[in-house]
Design a protein around this motif. Structure first.
Motif, PDB file in Angstrom:
ATOM      1  N   SER A  76       0.866  -1.188   0.000  1.00  0.00           N
ATOM      2  CA  SER A  76       0.000   0.000   0.000  1.00  0.00           C
ATOM      3  C   SER A  76       0.898   1.232   0.000  1.00  0.00           C
ATOM      4  O   SER A  76       2.098   1.148   0.289  1.00  0.00           O
ATOM      5  N   ALA A  77       0.271   2.382  -0.291  1.00  0.00           N
ATOM      6  CA  ALA A  77       1.003   3.658  -0.215  1.00  0.00           C
ATOM      7  C   ALA A  77       0.985   4.166   1.219  1.00  0.00           C
ATOM      8  O   ALA A  77       2.009   4.581   1.762  1.00  0.00           O
ATOM      9  N   GLY A  78      -0.197   4.103   1.859  1.00  0.00           N
ATOM     10  CA  GLY A  78      -0.351   4.590   3.231  1.00  0.00           C
ATOM     11  C   GLY A  78       0.378   3.674   4.204  1.00  0.00           C
ATOM     12  O   GLY A  78       0.491   2.462   3.977  1.00  0.00           O
ATOM     13  N   TYR A  79       0.894   4.265   5.294  1.00  0.00           N
ATOM     14  CA  TYR A  79       1.619   3.463   6.291  1.00  0.00           C
ATOM     15  C   TYR A  79       1.209   3.859   7.702  1.00  0.00           C
ATOM     16  O   TYR A  79       1.924   3.631   8.663  1.00  0.00           O
ATOM     17  N   ARG A 154       1.092  12.955  -5.165  1.00  0.00           N
ATOM     18  CA  ARG A 154       0.879  12.225  -6.425  1.00  0.00           C
ATOM     19  C   ARG A 154      -0.595  12.148  -6.803  1.00  0.00           C
ATOM     20  O   ARG A 154      -0.975  12.430  -7.937  1.00  0.00           O
ATOM     21  N   ILE A 155      -1.431  11.757  -5.835  1.00  0.00           N
ATOM     22  CA  ILE A 155      -2.855  11.595  -6.153  1.00  0.00           C
ATOM     23  C   ILE A 155      -3.515  12.957  -6.318  1.00  0.00           C
ATOM     24  O   ILE A 155      -4.319  13.175  -7.233  1.00  0.00           O
ATOM     25  N   GLY A 156      -3.129  13.902  -5.437  1.00  0.00           N
ATOM     26  CA  GLY A 156      -3.677  15.248  -5.557  1.00  0.00           C
ATOM     27  C   GLY A 156      -3.349  15.875  -6.915  1.00  0.00           C
ATOM     28  O   GLY A 156      -4.193  16.539  -7.522  1.00  0.00           O
ATOM     29  N   ILE A 175       1.065  21.408   2.807  1.00  0.00           N
ATOM     30  CA  ILE A 175       2.130  21.984   3.642  1.00  0.00           C
ATOM     31  C   ILE A 175       3.408  22.186   2.830  1.00  0.00           C
ATOM     32  O   ILE A 175       4.297  22.905   3.246  1.00  0.00           O
ATOM     33  N   ARG A 176       3.491  21.521   1.678  1.00  0.00           N
ATOM     34  CA  ARG A 176       4.636  21.736   0.782  1.00  0.00           C
ATOM     35  C   ARG A 176       4.093  22.081  -0.608  1.00  0.00           C
ATOM     36  O   ARG A 176       4.043  21.229  -1.498  1.00  0.00           O
ATOM     37  N   PRO A 177       3.692  23.346  -0.791  1.00  0.00           N
ATOM     38  CA  PRO A 177       3.075  23.717  -2.075  1.00  0.00           C
ATOM     39  C   PRO A 177       4.041  23.529  -3.243  1.00  0.00           C
ATOM     40  O   PRO A 177       5.248  23.732  -3.095  1.00  0.00           O
ATOM     41  N   LEU A 204     -10.022  15.070  -0.463  1.00  0.00           N
ATOM     42  CA  LEU A 204      -8.910  14.910   0.492  1.00  0.00           C
ATOM     43  C   LEU A 204      -7.860  13.936  -0.038  1.00  0.00           C
ATOM     44  O   LEU A 204      -8.181  12.774  -0.328  1.00  0.00           O
ATOM     45  N   HIS A 205      -6.627  14.404  -0.138  1.00  0.00           N
ATOM     46  CA  HIS A 205      -5.529  13.559  -0.640  1.00  0.00           C
ATOM     47  C   HIS A 205      -4.279  13.704   0.223  1.00  0.00           C
ATOM     48  O   HIS A 205      -3.162  13.653  -0.286  1.00  0.00           O
ATOM     49  N   VAL A 206      -4.479  13.918   1.517  1.00  0.00           N
ATOM     50  CA  VAL A 206      -3.351  13.980   2.459  1.00  0.00           C
ATOM     51  C   VAL A 206      -3.229  12.638   3.164  1.00  0.00           C
ATOM     52  O   VAL A 206      -4.211  11.903   3.289  1.00  0.00           O
ATOM     53  N   ASN A 232     -13.686  11.683   0.105  1.00  0.00           N
ATOM     54  CA  ASN A 232     -12.548  11.158   0.876  1.00  0.00           C
ATOM     55  C   ASN A 232     -12.115   9.813   0.303  1.00  0.00           C
ATOM     56  O   ASN A 232     -12.785   8.799   0.470  1.00  0.00           O
ATOM     57  N   THR A 233     -10.986   9.868  -0.418  1.00  0.00           N
ATOM     58  CA  THR A 233     -10.346   8.621  -0.864  1.00  0.00           C
ATOM     59  C   THR A 233      -8.994   8.482  -0.161  1.00  0.00           C
ATOM     60  O   THR A 233      -8.160   7.693  -0.586  1.00  0.00           O
ATOM     61  N   GLY A 234      -8.789   9.292   0.898  1.00  0.00           N
ATOM     62  CA  GLY A 234      -7.503   9.268   1.612  1.00  0.00           C
ATOM     63  C   GLY A 234      -7.513   8.194   2.688  1.00  0.00           C
ATOM     64  O   GLY A 234      -7.245   7.016   2.416  1.00  0.00           O
ATOM     65  N   ARG A 235      -7.829   8.602   3.896  1.00  0.00           N
ATOM     66  CA  ARG A 235      -7.993   7.664   5.006  1.00  0.00           C
ATOM     67  C   ARG A 235      -9.211   8.104   5.799  1.00  0.00           C
ATOM     68  O   ARG A 235      -9.471   9.301   5.941  1.00  0.00           O
ATOM     69  N   ARG A 336       8.063  14.503  10.045  1.00  0.00           N
ATOM     70  CA  ARG A 336       8.294  15.702   9.257  1.00  0.00           C
ATOM     71  C   ARG A 336       7.017  16.547   9.155  1.00  0.00           C
ATOM     72  O   ARG A 336       7.074  17.756   9.073  1.00  0.00           O
ATOM     73  N   ASP A 337       5.839  15.874   9.136  1.00  0.00           N
ATOM     74  CA  ASP A 337       4.587  16.622   9.123  1.00  0.00           C
ATOM     75  C   ASP A 337       4.351  17.146  10.531  1.00  0.00           C
ATOM     76  O   ASP A 337       4.393  16.387  11.478  1.00  0.00           O
ATOM     77  N   PRO A 338       4.128  18.450  10.689  1.00  0.00           N
ATOM     78  CA  PRO A 338       3.930  18.979  12.041  1.00  0.00           C
ATOM     79  C   PRO A 338       2.755  18.304  12.726  1.00  0.00           C
ATOM     80  O   PRO A 338       1.720  18.127  12.122  1.00  0.00           O
TER      81      PRO A 338
HETATM   82  P1  NAI Z   1       1.848  11.819  -1.371  1.00  0.00           P
HETATM   83  O1  NAI Z   1       2.781  11.590  -0.247  1.00  0.00           O
HETATM   84  O2  NAI Z   1       2.377  11.829  -2.769  1.00  0.00           O
HETATM   85  O3  NAI Z   1       1.077  13.213  -1.151  1.00  0.00           O
HETATM   86  C1  NAI Z   1       0.568  13.624   0.080  1.00  0.00           C
HETATM   87  C2  NAI Z   1       0.579  15.151   0.086  1.00  0.00           C
HETATM   88  O4  NAI Z   1      -0.060  15.571   1.286  1.00  0.00           O
HETATM   89  C3  NAI Z   1       1.990  15.760   0.069  1.00  0.00           C
HETATM   90  O5  NAI Z   1       2.093  16.727  -0.950  1.00  0.00           O
HETATM   91  C4  NAI Z   1       2.126  16.377   1.472  1.00  0.00           C
HETATM   92  O6  NAI Z   1       2.936  17.529   1.477  1.00  0.00           O
HETATM   93  C5  NAI Z   1       0.678  16.687   1.794  1.00  0.00           C
HETATM   94  N1  NAI Z   1       0.407  16.831   3.225  1.00  0.00           N
HETATM   95  C6  NAI Z   1       0.847  16.049   4.242  1.00  0.00           C
HETATM   96  N2  NAI Z   1       0.361  16.509   5.416  1.00  0.00           N
HETATM   97  C7  NAI Z   1      -0.387  17.597   5.125  1.00  0.00           C
HETATM   98  C8  NAI Z   1      -1.144  18.504   5.916  1.00  0.00           C
HETATM   99  N3  NAI Z   1      -1.191  18.389   7.243  1.00  0.00           N
HETATM  100  N4  NAI Z   1      -1.805  19.512   5.294  1.00  0.00           N
HETATM  101  C9  NAI Z   1      -1.727  19.662   3.936  1.00  0.00           C
HETATM  102  N5  NAI Z   1      -1.011  18.832   3.148  1.00  0.00           N
HETATM  103  C10 NAI Z   1      -0.360  17.809   3.728  1.00  0.00           C
HETATM  104  O7  NAI Z   1       0.693  10.737  -1.185  1.00  0.00           O
HETATM  105  P2  NAI Z   1      -0.316  10.185  -2.295  1.00  0.00           P
HETATM  106  O8  NAI Z   1       0.326   9.054  -3.040  1.00  0.00           O
HETATM  107  O9  NAI Z   1      -0.868  11.308  -3.073  1.00  0.00           O
HETATM  108  O10 NAI Z   1      -1.454   9.530  -1.368  1.00  0.00           O
HETATM  109  C11 NAI Z   1      -2.226  10.330  -0.466  1.00  0.00           C
HETATM  110  C12 NAI Z   1      -2.980   9.407   0.482  1.00  0.00           C
HETATM  111  O11 NAI Z   1      -3.984   8.706  -0.237  1.00  0.00           O
HETATM  112  C13 NAI Z   1      -2.109   8.260   1.081  1.00  0.00           C
HETATM  113  O12 NAI Z   1      -1.414   8.710   2.227  1.00  0.00           O
HETATM  114  C14 NAI Z   1      -3.138   7.241   1.441  1.00  0.00           C
HETATM  115  O13 NAI Z   1      -3.581   7.450   2.773  1.00  0.00           O
HETATM  116  C15 NAI Z   1      -4.303   7.524   0.467  1.00  0.00           C
HETATM  117  N6  NAI Z   1      -4.496   6.429  -0.492  1.00  0.00           N
HETATM  118  C16 NAI Z   1      -5.750   5.861  -0.592  1.00  0.00           C
HETATM  119  C17 NAI Z   1      -5.997   4.835  -1.487  1.00  0.00           C
HETATM  120  C18 NAI Z   1      -7.362   4.209  -1.647  1.00  0.00           C
HETATM  121  O14 NAI Z   1      -7.472   3.126  -2.250  1.00  0.00           O
HETATM  122  N7  NAI Z   1      -8.422   4.818  -1.175  1.00  0.00           N
HETATM  123  C19 NAI Z   1      -4.907   4.297  -2.311  1.00  0.00           C
HETATM  124  C20 NAI Z   1      -3.648   5.005  -2.180  1.00  0.00           C
HETATM  125  C21 NAI Z   1      -3.462   6.020  -1.281  1.00  0.00           C
END
Ligand code: NAI
Length: 339
Positions: A76-79, A154-156, A175-177, A204-206, A232-235, A336-338
């Motif tokens: 998975s991507a999420g940990y 990446r997803i955003g 947080i990292r534009p 939501l993609h954080v 919400n497809t994040g968590r 690293r994320d506050p």
């Molecule tokens: P990524 O690491 O490429 O992007 C995450 C972004 O969120 C980064 O740009 C980061 O700077 C930003 N971020 C982190 N904390 C933040 C905060 N407090 N406020 C604003 N921005 C913040 O991750 P990616 O690949 O885009 O995936 C995002 C999330 O999507 C994963 O962590 C995972 O939880 C979820 N996911 C869900 C899936 C599903 O099947 N529903 C599949 C894959 C990922």
């Protein structure tokens, strides 16, 4: 190497077996979800391969370590389900699949959004019963509306591109534009209050971190536009589900597209069709005509599954050869994320 695969489903077994034809590891598939009680299944396996709802807390990691596990290879991507500090203390590296198909997830977000705003499930059920009436099916255009994207990783990125393709104005927060991407794709980074105030749709993609836990709570919801649609497809725990229910009941939120749910562990990925649903919050969410729930399937495309399998097994190859682990997640990445 011997790899114990937890929370196995037919779809990922097929993808892992196909990829393993090129890698030659010894895969053992367990349907059980990984937790302290099931960690004994991995005894003698130097590698475990968990999925999103396996729980790798400190006691589980200790039990795995005692059984001989030396690598956690998340498919998975999420940990957020791994106690990285505990893994670090035990000297167990944790690898993940950072990018397998961001498009799979972003496209699913829009599949849900279009289905909701154009009332596709409702129309489909009607037509199957030869009810061809259009009453109650009025939707709205995405074109010209404002989409708030929280998290432009990446997803955003993919979500921004799709939204721009639909002719939506995009406001983003991260947080990292990535200002270069913003200039190129034609969108603006804003603070969350402005994003909440001006967006018709918020996606939501954080990652889930201490800083993003219940990011969308009653306070955030109150700042949003009347009729906002949340995706919400994040968590799951990015949203306080009870606060969302209140906002839906008041018709302040116009709809919610949820691929994840904060208490999904033990529910999603399972056929519970002959059981009583004991989770009252999820049960309430399922009663709203303007809430669409899928069971964490945004990642589920053929392309993504093949990439997940290939990257996971390539990480195991590197571990076996003693090479650096390109996709290792370190405890400091979380910090690293506050908080
Ligand atoms: P990524 O690491 O490429 O992007 C995450 C972004 O969120 C980064 O740009 C980061 O700077 C930003 N971020 C982190 N904390 C933040 C905060 N407090 N406020 C604003 N921005 C913040 O991750 P990616 O690949 O885009 O995936 C995002 C999330 O999507 C994963 O962590 C995972 O939880 C979820 N996911 C869900 C899936 C599903 O099947 N529903 C599949 C894959 C990922």
């Amino acid at each position: 190497m011997r790899i114990a695969v937890f929370d196995t489903h037919r779809f990922d077994r097929a993808a892992l077996e196909a990829a393993n034809a090129r890698h030659g590891h010894e895969l053992a598939f367990f349907e059980a979800r990984l937790r302290e009680e099931t960690a004994a299944l991995a005894a003698g396996f130097p590698v475990v391969c968990p999925f999103v709802n396996d729980r790798l807390d400190a006691p589980t990691l200790r039990a795995l370590f005692d059984g001989g596990t030396r690598l956690v290879a998340l498919r998975s991507a999420g940990y957020n389900n791994v106690d990285l500090e505990a893994a670090h203390q035990l000297g167990i590296p944790v690898v993940r699949v950072p990018a397998y198909s961001p498009w799979a997830v972003a496209e699913h977000a829009f599949a849900l959004l279009l289905s909701l705003v154009r009332k596709v499930p409702r129309a489909w059920f009607r037509v199957r019963e030869q009810n061809f009436s259009l009453e109650g099916l009025v939707g709205w255009d995405l074109h010209g509306k404002t989409m708030g994207v929280v998290g432009t990783g990446r997803i955003g990125h993919a979500a921004v591109r799709i939204a721009r393709g639909f002719g939506m104005r995009v406001l983003a927060n991260d947080i990292r534009p990535d200002e270069r991407f913003a200039a190129e794709a034609g969108f603006e980074y804003v603070d969350l209050p402005r994003l909440y105030r001006e967006s018709d749709v918020i996606s939501l993609h954080v990652p889930l971190t201490p800083a993003t836990h219940h990011l969308i709570d009653a306070h955030a919801l109150a700042q949003m536009k009347q009729g906002v649609v949340l995706i919400n497809t994040g968590r799951g725990a990015l949203i306080d589900s009870r606060a969302l229910i209140d906002a839906l009941k008041k018709c302040h939120v116009g709809g919610a597209c949820l691929d994840v749910y904060e208490e999904e562990e033990g529910i999603f990925f399972r056929d519970l069709s002959d059981r009583v649903l004991l989770d009252d919050v999820l049960a309430r969410l399922l009663t709203f005509p303007n809430v669409l729930v899928t069971a964490h399937q945004a990642f589920l495309t053929a392309e993504a599954l093949a990439n997940i399998a290939e990257t996971t097994l390539a990480s195991v190859d590197a571990f076996e050869r003693g090479e650096p682990l390109e996709h290792e997640v370190r405890a400091k990445e979380v910090l690293r994320d506050p908080a």
